[in-house]
Design a protein around this motif. Structure first.
Motif, PDB file in Angstrom:
ATOM      1  N   ASP A   1       3.668   2.413  -4.653  1.00 25.04           N
ATOM      2  CA  ASP A   1       2.724   1.295  -4.597  1.00 25.04           C
ATOM      3  C   ASP A   1       1.289   1.747  -4.847  1.00 25.04           C
ATOM      4  O   ASP A   1       0.344   1.036  -4.494  1.00 25.04           O
ATOM      5  CB  ASP A   1       2.802   0.607  -3.228  1.00 25.04           C
ATOM      6  CG  ASP A   1       3.949  -0.397  -3.175  1.00 25.04           C
ATOM      7  OD1 ASP A   1       4.194  -1.057  -4.198  1.00 25.04           O
ATOM      8  OD2 ASP A   1       4.593  -0.507  -2.116  1.00 25.04           O
ATOM      9  N   THR A   2       1.118   2.924  -5.443  1.00 24.00           N
ATOM     10  CA  THR A   2      -0.239   3.361  -5.774  1.00 24.00           C
ATOM     11  C   THR A   2      -0.836   2.425  -6.817  1.00 24.00           C
ATOM     12  O   THR A   2      -0.155   1.981  -7.740  1.00 24.00           O
ATOM     13  CB  THR A   2      -0.239   4.806  -6.326  1.00 24.00           C
ATOM     14  OG1 THR A   2       0.678   4.886  -7.427  1.00 24.00           O
ATOM     15  CG2 THR A   2       0.170   5.780  -5.258  1.00 24.00           C
ATOM     16  N   TRP A   3      -2.135   2.113  -6.628  1.00 26.35           N
ATOM     17  CA  TRP A   3      -2.792   1.173  -7.550  1.00 26.35           C
ATOM     18  C   TRP A   3      -3.074   1.869  -8.873  1.00 26.35           C
ATOM     19  O   TRP A   3      -3.584   2.990  -8.906  1.00 26.35           O
ATOM     20  CB  TRP A   3      -4.089   0.657  -6.940  1.00 26.35           C
ATOM     21  CG  TRP A   3      -4.634  -0.526  -7.691  1.00 26.35           C
ATOM     22  CD1 TRP A   3      -4.262  -1.807  -7.561  1.00 26.35           C
ATOM     23  CD2 TRP A   3      -5.656  -0.494  -8.705  1.00 26.35           C
ATOM     24  NE1 TRP A   3      -4.979  -2.612  -8.420  1.00 26.35           N
ATOM     25  CE2 TRP A   3      -5.836  -1.825  -9.137  1.00 26.35           C
ATOM     26  CE3 TRP A   3      -6.403   0.523  -9.284  1.00 26.35           C
ATOM     27  CZ2 TRP A   3      -6.748  -2.174 -10.113  1.00 26.35           C
ATOM     28  CZ3 TRP A   3      -7.322   0.176 -10.261  1.00 26.35           C
ATOM     29  CH2 TRP A   3      -7.484  -1.157 -10.674  1.00 26.35           C
ATOM     30  N   ASP A   4      -2.734   1.194  -9.955  1.00 17.75           N
ATOM     31  CA  ASP A   4      -2.913   1.778 -11.295  1.00 17.75           C
ATOM     32  C   ASP A   4      -3.574   0.734 -12.199  1.00 17.75           C
ATOM     33  O   ASP A   4      -3.088  -0.397 -12.308  1.00 17.75           O
ATOM     34  CB  ASP A   4      -1.545   2.186 -11.861  1.00 17.75           C
ATOM     35  CG  ASP A   4      -1.665   2.784 -13.259  1.00 17.75           C
ATOM     36  OD1 ASP A   4      -2.170   3.903 -13.373  1.00 17.75           O
ATOM     37  OD2 ASP A   4      -1.270   2.090 -14.221  1.00 17.75           O
ATOM     38  N   ILE A   5      -4.661   1.112 -12.844  1.00 16.81           N
ATOM     39  CA  ILE A   5      -5.429   0.170 -13.667  1.00 16.81           C
ATOM     40  C   ILE A   5      -4.607  -0.358 -14.835  1.00 16.81           C
ATOM     41  O   ILE A   5      -4.678  -1.546 -15.185  1.00 16.81           O
ATOM     42  CB  ILE A   5      -6.750   0.822 -14.158  1.00 16.81           C
ATOM     43  CG1 ILE A   5      -7.597  -0.189 -14.946  1.00 16.81           C
ATOM     44  CG2 ILE A   5      -6.476   2.052 -14.989  1.00 16.81           C
ATOM     45  CD1 ILE A   5      -8.074  -1.362 -14.174  1.00 16.81           C
TER      46      ILE A   5
ATOM     47  N   VAL B   1       0.852  -1.185   0.000  1.00 22.65           N
ATOM     48  CA  VAL B   1       0.000   0.000   0.000  1.00 22.65           C
ATOM     49  C   VAL B   1       0.886   1.232   0.000  1.00 22.65           C
ATOM     50  O   VAL B   1       2.022   1.192   0.491  1.00 22.65           O
ATOM     51  CB  VAL B   1      -0.936   0.013   1.235  1.00 22.65           C
ATOM     52  CG1 VAL B   1      -1.942  -1.115   1.149  1.00 22.65           C
ATOM     53  CG2 VAL B   1      -0.152  -0.089   2.531  1.00 22.65           C
ATOM     54  N   PRO B   2       0.405   2.343  -0.567  1.00 16.98           N
ATOM     55  CA  PRO B   2       1.247   3.545  -0.667  1.00 16.98           C
ATOM     56  C   PRO B   2       1.798   3.981   0.682  1.00 16.98           C
ATOM     57  O   PRO B   2       1.095   4.002   1.684  1.00 16.98           O
ATOM     58  CB  PRO B   2       0.270   4.589  -1.238  1.00 16.98           C
ATOM     59  CG  PRO B   2      -0.754   3.797  -1.969  1.00 16.98           C
ATOM     60  CD  PRO B   2      -0.914   2.520  -1.200  1.00 16.98           C
TER      61      PRO B   2
ATOM     62  N   ILE C   1      -3.217 -10.595  -8.205  1.00 11.18           N
ATOM     63  CA  ILE C   1      -4.302  -9.990  -7.432  1.00 11.18           C
ATOM     64  C   ILE C   1      -4.032 -10.162  -5.946  1.00 11.18           C
ATOM     65  O   ILE C   1      -3.211 -10.972  -5.532  1.00 11.18           O
ATOM     66  CB  ILE C   1      -5.684 -10.577  -7.788  1.00 11.18           C
ATOM     67  CG1 ILE C   1      -5.735 -12.072  -7.454  1.00 11.18           C
ATOM     68  CG2 ILE C   1      -6.034 -10.330  -9.230  1.00 11.18           C
ATOM     69  CD1 ILE C   1      -7.138 -12.642  -7.546  1.00 11.18           C
ATOM     70  N   ASP C   2      -4.777  -9.417  -5.140  1.00 11.42           N
ATOM     71  CA  ASP C   2      -4.625  -9.486  -3.692  1.00 11.42           C
ATOM     72  C   ASP C   2      -5.409 -10.668  -3.135  1.00 11.42           C
ATOM     73  O   ASP C   2      -6.383 -11.130  -3.727  1.00 11.42           O
ATOM     74  CB  ASP C   2      -5.141  -8.188  -3.067  1.00 11.42           C
ATOM     75  CG  ASP C   2      -4.804  -8.093  -1.588  1.00 11.42           C
ATOM     76  OD1 ASP C   2      -3.633  -7.830  -1.267  1.00 11.42           O
ATOM     77  OD2 ASP C   2      -5.706  -8.313  -0.764  1.00 11.42           O
ATOM     78  N   ALA C   3      -4.978 -11.136  -1.971  1.00 11.95           N
ATOM     79  CA  ALA C   3      -5.639 -12.281  -1.340  1.00 11.95           C
ATOM     80  C   ALA C   3      -7.109 -12.009  -1.045  1.00 11.95           C
ATOM     81  O   ALA C   3      -7.943 -12.921  -1.096  1.00 11.95           O
ATOM     82  CB  ALA C   3      -4.910 -12.658  -0.050  1.00 11.95           C
ATOM     83  N   SER C   4      -7.446 -10.757  -0.746  1.00 13.01           N
ATOM     84  CA  SER C   4      -8.843 -10.434  -0.437  1.00 13.01           C
ATOM     85  C   SER C   4      -9.750 -10.683  -1.634  1.00 13.01           C
ATOM     86  O   SER C   4     -10.886 -11.158  -1.483  1.00 13.01           O
ATOM     87  CB  SER C   4      -8.955  -8.974   0.018  1.00 13.01           C
ATOM     88  OG  SER C   4      -8.476  -8.100  -0.999  1.00 13.01           O
ATOM     89  N   ILE C   5      -9.262 -10.384  -2.844  1.00 16.51           N
ATOM     90  CA  ILE C   5     -10.059 -10.600  -4.059  1.00 16.51           C
ATOM     91  C   ILE C   5     -10.145 -12.098  -4.368  1.00 16.51           C
ATOM     92  O   ILE C   5     -11.220 -12.614  -4.712  1.00 16.51           O
ATOM     93  CB  ILE C   5      -9.459  -9.836  -5.254  1.00 16.51           C
ATOM     94  CG1 ILE C   5      -9.321  -8.353  -4.918  1.00 16.51           C
ATOM     95  CG2 ILE C   5     -10.327 -10.028  -6.488  1.00 16.51           C
ATOM     96  CD1 ILE C   5     -10.624  -7.660  -4.594  1.00 16.51           C
TER      97      ILE C   5
END
Length: 352
Positions: free
Chosen positions: A35-39, A26-27, A65-69
């Motif tokens: 670490d900003t999320w970029d599409i 995470v940023p 992808i992240d574990a949460s997804i």
């Protein structure tokens, strides 16, 4: 791989602990790292790779992808992808030894081969019709099950024989369920009539003069309401193992090291100096038993890790929905959830 890369991208396993478990990309977590999320970056790194597909099972990799997804997809596959199942059992006659409630429960767990996209939820039709109308051809499939056990003609009177040799219909199977088309269903489903996925599921057993006469109503539902609606038998994932040999493992140690892993994970080859040496060839097969960490000779020579954003999914369909359709259906459910969240946030913003 630097210590920072190891911390960011791997879950590390040691003999007595597992660390670097939580995602921290995470940023602002790491100085000087963006670490900003970029599409656009996500589109380049995200991959879905199907490694195995059979009639009832699919194994695929979700990469990037992240574990949460990943866990959201797993939970949706189990509990929120809809399917058809028997909900109402109208018992006109049951003289078998099986109680009505047990018989109805067994029938409810029989997977039904019918596309849930061709039907509405009952609550949807109820809302549409002002909560005044019962089951319709848009939300209900009807089966009939009428079976009576009789003595088989010409069968010898020998109790040592199997019941199937002495009686007709001594066992009642799912294949004896007869679809009863309602409304426009006969025309709509003429090419693929609804039926049980498997014809050989034992429902109950009968003896002479015992019979069952049932009408079964199938509806659309989700596993969150009842397990019978879950379209999967299992849906699980694991992280891709990554075995890093930090120092050469030679000679007899190489052979011992190979035996610490399942077959096919490590191979022993002859290096350019003519010595036997161990190398990792297929870490995917590893079960991460950490057996090699029990032996002192491998200390500081190997590091066991798992790739943090590489998920190996194994999904087994019950047969009602083809396995290759399950993930796309789960994605659609997640998209609808996101739309609901966006609408709720918009309402909160308007209220403020």
């Amino acid at each position: 791989m630097t210590d920072l890369e190891l911390l960011k991208n791997r879950v590390v396993l040691e003999s007595d602990r597992v660390y670097s478990v939580s995602s921290m990309d995470v940023p602002g977590t790491y100085p000087g790292v963006d670490d900003t999320w970029d599409i656009e970056r996500f589109k380049k790194t995200f991959k879905v790779v199907i490694s195995e597909l059979t009639k009832g099972n699919i194994e695929f990799d979700l990469i990037g992808i992240d574990a949460s997804i990943a866990n959201a997809f797993r939970r949706i596959l189990i509990a929120e992808v809809p399917s058809m199942a028997i909900e109402d059992v109208f018992i006109l006659n049951n003289t078998s030894i099986m109680h009505d409630e047990v018989l109805a429960h067994r029938l409810g767990l029989i997977p039904i081969k019918a596309d849930p996209n061709d039907f509405s939820f009952r609550w949807e039709t109820a809302q549409k019709n002002g909560n005044t109308q019962g089951p319709t051809d848009a939300d209900t499939i009807v089966f009939k099950l009428q079976v009576k056990c009789t003595n088989k003609k010409g069968a010898p009177k020998d109790d040592s024989l199997e019941p199937s040799e002495l009686y007709d219909n001594s066992s009642v199977y799912s294949g004896q369920m007869i679809w009863s088309p309602q409304g426009r269903q006969e025309e709509f489903f003429k090419n693929s009539p609804p039926r049980p996925v498997y014809d050989d599921i034992l429902i109950t057993k009968l003896r002479p003069n015992q019979e069952i006469d049932l009408e079964l109503h199938c509806v659309k539902g989700i596993g969150k309401d009842h397990a019978k609606f879950s379209p999967v038998a299992t849906a699980s994932y694991r992280l891709l193992p990554d075995i890093i040999i930090t120092k050469p493992i030679l000679g007899k140690d190489a052979e011992k090291f190979q035996k610490c892993f399942p077959e096919g994970v490590v191979e022993v080859f002859v290096n350019k100096d003519g010595e036997k040496e161990a190398r990792v060839v297929n870490p995917r097969k590893d079960t991460v038993s950490r057996e090699c960490l029990r032996h002192a000779e491998f200390k500081d020579k190997v590091k066991l890790t798992r790739v943090r954003d590489h998920f190996i999914f194994n999904v087994e369909s019950v047969g009602a929905i083809p396995p290759q359709r399950l993930l796309p259906d789960a994605v659609k459910v997640l998209i609808e959830k996101c739309k609901v969240l966006k609408r709720s946030l918009a309402q909160i913003n308007q209220a403020n």
